[in-house]
Design a protein around this motif. Structure first.
Motif, PDB file in Angstrom:
ATOM      1  N   ALA A 183       0.525  -1.281  -0.190  1.00 18.77           N
ATOM      2  CA  ALA A 183      -0.316  -0.215   0.282  1.00 18.77           C
ATOM      3  C   ALA A 183       0.910   1.726  -0.226  1.00 18.77           C
ATOM      4  CB  ALA A 183      -0.773   0.048   1.313  1.00 18.77           C
ATOM      5  N   SER A 184       1.897   1.132   0.456  1.00 18.92           N
ATOM      6  CA  SER A 184       2.797   2.176   0.171  1.00 18.92           C
ATOM      7  C   SER A 184       4.072   1.715   0.944  1.00 18.92           C
ATOM      8  CB  SER A 184       2.418   3.052   1.791  1.00 18.92           C
ATOM      9  OG  SER A 184       3.047   2.904   3.052  1.00 18.92           O
ATOM     10  N   SER A 222       7.876   5.097   9.676  1.00 14.08           N
ATOM     11  CA  SER A 222       7.492   5.718   8.647  1.00 14.08           C
ATOM     12  C   SER A 222       7.879   5.630   6.884  1.00 14.08           C
ATOM     13  CB  SER A 222       6.273   6.746   8.452  1.00 14.08           C
ATOM     14  OG  SER A 222       6.990   8.052   8.936  1.00 14.08           O
ATOM     15  N   TYR A 223       9.782   5.359   7.409  1.00 14.27           N
ATOM     16  CA  TYR A 223      10.772   5.957   6.449  1.00 14.27           C
ATOM     17  C   TYR A 223      10.467   5.172   5.044  1.00 14.27           C
ATOM     18  CZ  TYR A 223      15.228   6.795   4.116  1.00 14.27           C
ATOM     19  OH  TYR A 223      16.514   7.098   3.919  1.00 14.27           O
ATOM     20  N   GLY A 224      10.238   6.595   4.066  1.00 19.44           N
ATOM     21  CA  GLY A 224      10.003   6.046   2.864  1.00 19.44           C
ATOM     22  C   GLY A 224      11.062   5.314   1.407  1.00 19.44           C
ATOM     23  N   GLN A 234      19.095  -6.454  12.372  1.00 18.22           N
ATOM     24  CA  GLN A 234      20.010  -7.155  13.023  1.00 18.22           C
ATOM     25  C   GLN A 234      19.400  -8.243  13.855  1.00 18.22           C
ATOM     26  OE1 GLN A 234      21.503  -4.799  16.632  1.00 18.22           O
ATOM     27  NE2 GLN A 234      21.956  -7.030  17.704  1.00 18.22           N
ATOM     28  N   GLY A 235      19.818  -9.720  13.081  1.00 19.49           N
ATOM     29  CA  GLY A 235      19.106 -10.405  13.429  1.00 19.49           C
ATOM     30  C   GLY A 235      18.468 -10.845  12.218  1.00 19.49           C
ATOM     31  N   PHE A 236      17.604 -10.580  11.470  1.00 22.03           N
ATOM     32  CA  PHE A 236      17.633 -10.811   9.859  1.00 22.03           C
ATOM     33  C   PHE A 236      17.921 -11.158   9.100  1.00 22.03           C
ATOM     34  CE2 PHE A 236      14.145 -10.130  14.001  1.00 22.03           C
ATOM     35  CZ  PHE A 236      13.335 -10.812  13.700  1.00 22.03           C
ATOM     36  N   GLY A 237      18.865 -10.204   8.853  1.00 21.11           N
ATOM     37  CA  GLY A 237      19.824  -9.624   7.723  1.00 21.11           C
ATOM     38  C   GLY A 237      19.420  -9.529   6.582  1.00 21.11           C
ATOM     39  N   ARG A 238      19.928  -9.204   5.137  1.00 23.22           N
ATOM     40  CA  ARG A 238      19.665  -7.265   4.601  1.00 23.22           C
ATOM     41  C   ARG A 238      18.957  -7.865   3.448  1.00 23.22           C
ATOM     42  NH1 ARG A 238      24.991  -5.326   2.957  1.00 23.22           N
ATOM     43  NH2 ARG A 238      25.443  -7.708   2.349  1.00 23.22           N
ATOM     44  N   PHE A 239      17.816  -6.961   2.585  1.00 25.27           N
ATOM     45  CA  PHE A 239      17.546  -6.700   1.685  1.00 25.27           C
ATOM     46  C   PHE A 239      17.916  -5.892   0.762  1.00 25.27           C
ATOM     47  CE2 PHE A 239      14.023  -5.683   4.649  1.00 25.27           C
ATOM     48  CZ  PHE A 239      13.755  -4.349   3.537  1.00 25.27           C
ATOM     49  N   LYS A 240      17.921  -5.323  -0.311  1.00 18.80           N
ATOM     50  CA  LYS A 240      17.528  -3.906  -1.538  1.00 18.80           C
ATOM     51  C   LYS A 240      16.946  -4.261  -1.697  1.00 18.80           C
ATOM     52  CE  LYS A 240      21.014  -2.142  -4.820  1.00 18.80           C
ATOM     53  NZ  LYS A 240      22.264  -2.425  -5.483  1.00 18.80           N
ATOM     54  N   VAL A 241      15.603  -2.788  -1.920  1.00 20.74           N
ATOM     55  CA  VAL A 241      15.350  -2.579  -2.569  1.00 20.74           C
ATOM     56  C   VAL A 241      16.338  -2.459  -4.374  1.00 20.74           C
ATOM     57  CG1 VAL A 241      13.018  -0.751  -3.253  1.00 20.74           C
ATOM     58  CG2 VAL A 241      13.893  -1.418  -0.845  1.00 20.74           C
ATOM     59  N   LEU A 242      14.647  -3.437  -5.170  1.00 21.45           N
ATOM     60  CA  LEU A 242      15.689  -3.130  -6.101  1.00 21.45           C
ATOM     61  C   LEU A 242      14.674  -2.555  -7.548  1.00 21.45           C
ATOM     62  CD1 LEU A 242      16.028  -7.295  -6.745  1.00 21.45           C
ATOM     63  CD2 LEU A 242      18.596  -6.026  -6.084  1.00 21.45           C
ATOM     64  N   GLU A 243      13.819  -2.526  -7.249  1.00 22.08           N
ATOM     65  CA  GLU A 243      13.173  -2.148  -8.370  1.00 22.08           C
ATOM     66  C   GLU A 243      11.196  -1.585  -7.698  1.00 22.08           C
ATOM     67  OE1 GLU A 243      10.767  -2.281 -12.665  1.00 22.08           O
ATOM     68  OE2 GLU A 243      12.308  -3.569 -12.299  1.00 22.08           O
ATOM     69  N   VAL A 244      10.959   0.184  -7.947  1.00 22.74           N
ATOM     70  CA  VAL A 244       9.801   0.213  -7.522  1.00 22.74           C
ATOM     71  C   VAL A 244       8.834   0.358  -8.838  1.00 22.74           C
ATOM     72  CG1 VAL A 244       7.886   1.742  -6.316  1.00 22.74           C
ATOM     73  CG2 VAL A 244      10.622   1.424  -4.987  1.00 22.74           C
ATOM     74  N   GLY A 245       8.011  -0.454  -8.835  1.00 21.56           N
ATOM     75  CA  GLY A 245       7.004  -0.119 -10.220  1.00 21.56           C
ATOM     76  C   GLY A 245       5.744   0.660  -9.573  1.00 21.56           C
ATOM     77  N   GLY A 246       4.588   1.183 -11.353  1.00 21.54           N
ATOM     78  CA  GLY A 246       3.264   1.984 -10.636  1.00 21.54           C
ATOM     79  C   GLY A 246       2.621   1.241 -10.435  1.00 21.54           C
ATOM     80  N   LEU A 247       1.423   2.547 -10.133  1.00 20.91           N
ATOM     81  CA  LEU A 247       0.407   1.397  -9.235  1.00 20.91           C
ATOM     82  C   LEU A 247      -0.176   0.921 -10.177  1.00 20.91           C
ATOM     83  CD1 LEU A 247      -0.404   5.283  -7.840  1.00 20.91           C
ATOM     84  CD2 LEU A 247       0.813   3.229  -6.657  1.00 20.91           C
ATOM     85  N   THR A 248      -0.596  -0.436  -8.934  1.00 25.97           N
ATOM     86  CA  THR A 248      -1.465  -1.364  -9.527  1.00 25.97           C
ATOM     87  C   THR A 248      -2.760  -0.249 -10.169  1.00 25.97           C
ATOM     88  OG1 THR A 248      -2.360  -2.091  -7.356  1.00 25.97           O
ATOM     89  CG2 THR A 248      -0.762  -3.466  -8.969  1.00 25.97           C
ATOM     90  N   LYS A 249      -4.063  -1.711 -10.188  1.00 25.70           N
ATOM     91  CA  LYS A 249      -5.771  -0.722 -10.927  1.00 25.70           C
ATOM     92  C   LYS A 249      -6.410  -0.627  -8.782  1.00 25.70           C
ATOM     93  CE  LYS A 249      -6.649  -2.514 -14.811  1.00 25.70           C
ATOM     94  NZ  LYS A 249      -7.126  -4.276 -15.951  1.00 25.70           N
ATOM     95  N   LYS A 250      -6.026  -1.227  -7.823  1.00 25.01           N
ATOM     96  CA  LYS A 250      -6.074  -1.039  -6.568  1.00 25.01           C
ATOM     97  C   LYS A 250      -5.079   0.329  -5.787  1.00 25.01           C
ATOM     98  CE  LYS A 250      -8.161  -5.482  -5.694  1.00 25.01           C
ATOM     99  NZ  LYS A 250      -8.466  -6.997  -4.961  1.00 25.01           N
ATOM    100  N   ARG A 252      -2.086   0.427  -5.195  1.00 30.83           N
ATOM    101  CA  ARG A 252      -1.035  -0.033  -4.756  1.00 30.83           C
ATOM    102  C   ARG A 252       0.648  -0.453  -5.687  1.00 30.83           C
ATOM    103  NH1 ARG A 252      -2.633  -2.899   0.041  1.00 30.83           N
ATOM    104  NH2 ARG A 252      -0.876  -4.641  -0.258  1.00 30.83           N
ATOM    105  N   TYR A 253       1.290  -0.426  -5.006  1.00 29.23           N
ATOM    106  CA  TYR A 253       3.118  -0.391  -5.292  1.00 29.23           C
ATOM    107  C   TYR A 253       3.532  -2.236  -6.114  1.00 29.23           C
ATOM    108  CZ  TYR A 253       3.767   4.862  -4.243  1.00 29.23           C
ATOM    109  OH  TYR A 253       2.701   6.211  -3.983  1.00 29.23           O
ATOM    110  N   ARG A 254       4.211  -1.744  -6.975  1.00 30.05           N
ATOM    111  CA  ARG A 254       4.271  -3.543  -6.831  1.00 30.05           C
ATOM    112  C   ARG A 254       6.202  -3.087  -6.874  1.00 30.05           C
ATOM    113  NH1 ARG A 254       1.757  -7.512  -9.646  1.00 30.05           N
ATOM    114  NH2 ARG A 254      -0.263  -7.000 -10.397  1.00 30.05           N
TER     115      ARG A 254
END
Length: 261
Positions: A183-184, A222-224, A234-250, A252-254
């Motif tokens: 949703a955000s 709420s940091y975007g 910490q304790g759960f590892g790391r991830f990288k935001v690879l791509e933020v797509g456009g909004l769906t019909k509902k 929401r962000y892919r």
């Protein structure tokens, strides 16, 4: 330079490191001293480079074993010094094993085994998991200790050897692809999806200062987030935001995520 002027650019939790880094810079610029630091994470490296840039008479050399190194050691010196030939006192710890299950070991297994010997994280550089073993960049002062005492990694018997830095084989970063519809782009929402925790539970590490975005502590749920951001929990590892797509019909962000494995 006034300390509060420096502090204004960094998180309060970083003040202790900022003090140390500024001491290294002023010692080089004012007293012609050199400082070979421990191995710094990218955020610490950013802070130190920022402070070096503020002093006209100071330079810094960086070394982490290869061009794309994440964790690097710094040599801070007065600007008239020629640093290219300086020994950065780094070695490669090569870890091998004849056991078949050795090939299934991951980055966290090696990290846990080394830290379990009482080694500080600041003595360890990048860990490169290879198809036939593992190469770990370490400071030269702990290389012999590790070679003598590291016999097991996650219950797998291993052998070690100390190699020169030039022998480093850099491993390929492996990411598990994930895709969410959100949703955000709030930190708490995406982090909850990646870790499979509830929103209420993910708030605990965020508000506890255990989450970093681009290696900087982030306590605001709420940091975007945006494409390219690196998030560690910490304790759960790391991830990288690879791509933020456009909004769906509902509406929401892919979002495409790469989780480090």
């Amino acid at each position: 330079m006034l300390k509060n002027e420096i502090y204004g650019h960094f998180h309060p939790d970083e003040r202790q490191f900022v003090d140390r880094a500024w001491d290294w810079v002023t010692a080089a610029g004012e007293y012609h001293e050199t400082k070979l630091t421990d191995i710094l994470d990218p955020r610490q490296g950013y802070i130190l480079q920022s402070l070096v840039n503020r002093h006209p008479d100071v330079i810094v050399r960086w070394e982490g074993g290869h061009a794309g190194a994440e964790r690097r050691r710094a040599l801070v010196a007065p600007d008239y010094r020629e640093l290219a030939g300086e020994d950065m006192e780094l070695k490669v710890l090569a870890i091998t094993s004849g056991e078949q299950k050795f090939l299934a070991l991951e980055h966290g297994d090696y990290m846990g085994a080394i830290l379990g010997l009482g080694i500080k994280r600041s003595k360890i550089g990048d860990i490169h998991v290879l198809d036939d073993g593992c190469h770990v960049v370490v400071t030269a002062d702990i290389a012999d200790y590790l070679s003598l005492n590291l016999h097991q990694v996650h219950k797998v018997n291993v052998s070690t050897a100390i190699l020169p830095l030039a022998s480093l084989r850099a491993g390929e970063v492996k990411l598990e692809p994930l895709e969410f519809s959100v949703a955000s782009l709030r930190l708490d929402g995406i982090a909850a999806d990646v870790t499979r925790l509830s929103r209420s539970k993910i708030l605990v590490p965020i508000k506890g200062g255990r989450v970093r975005v681009n290696w900087k502590v982030e306590e605001d749920p709420s940091y975007g987030l945006k494409a390219g951001d690196m998030v560690s929990i910490q304790g759960f590892g790391r991830f990288k935001v690879l791509e933020v797509g456009g909004l769906t019909k509902k509406g929401r962000y892919r979002v495409q995520i790469g989780k480090f494995v």
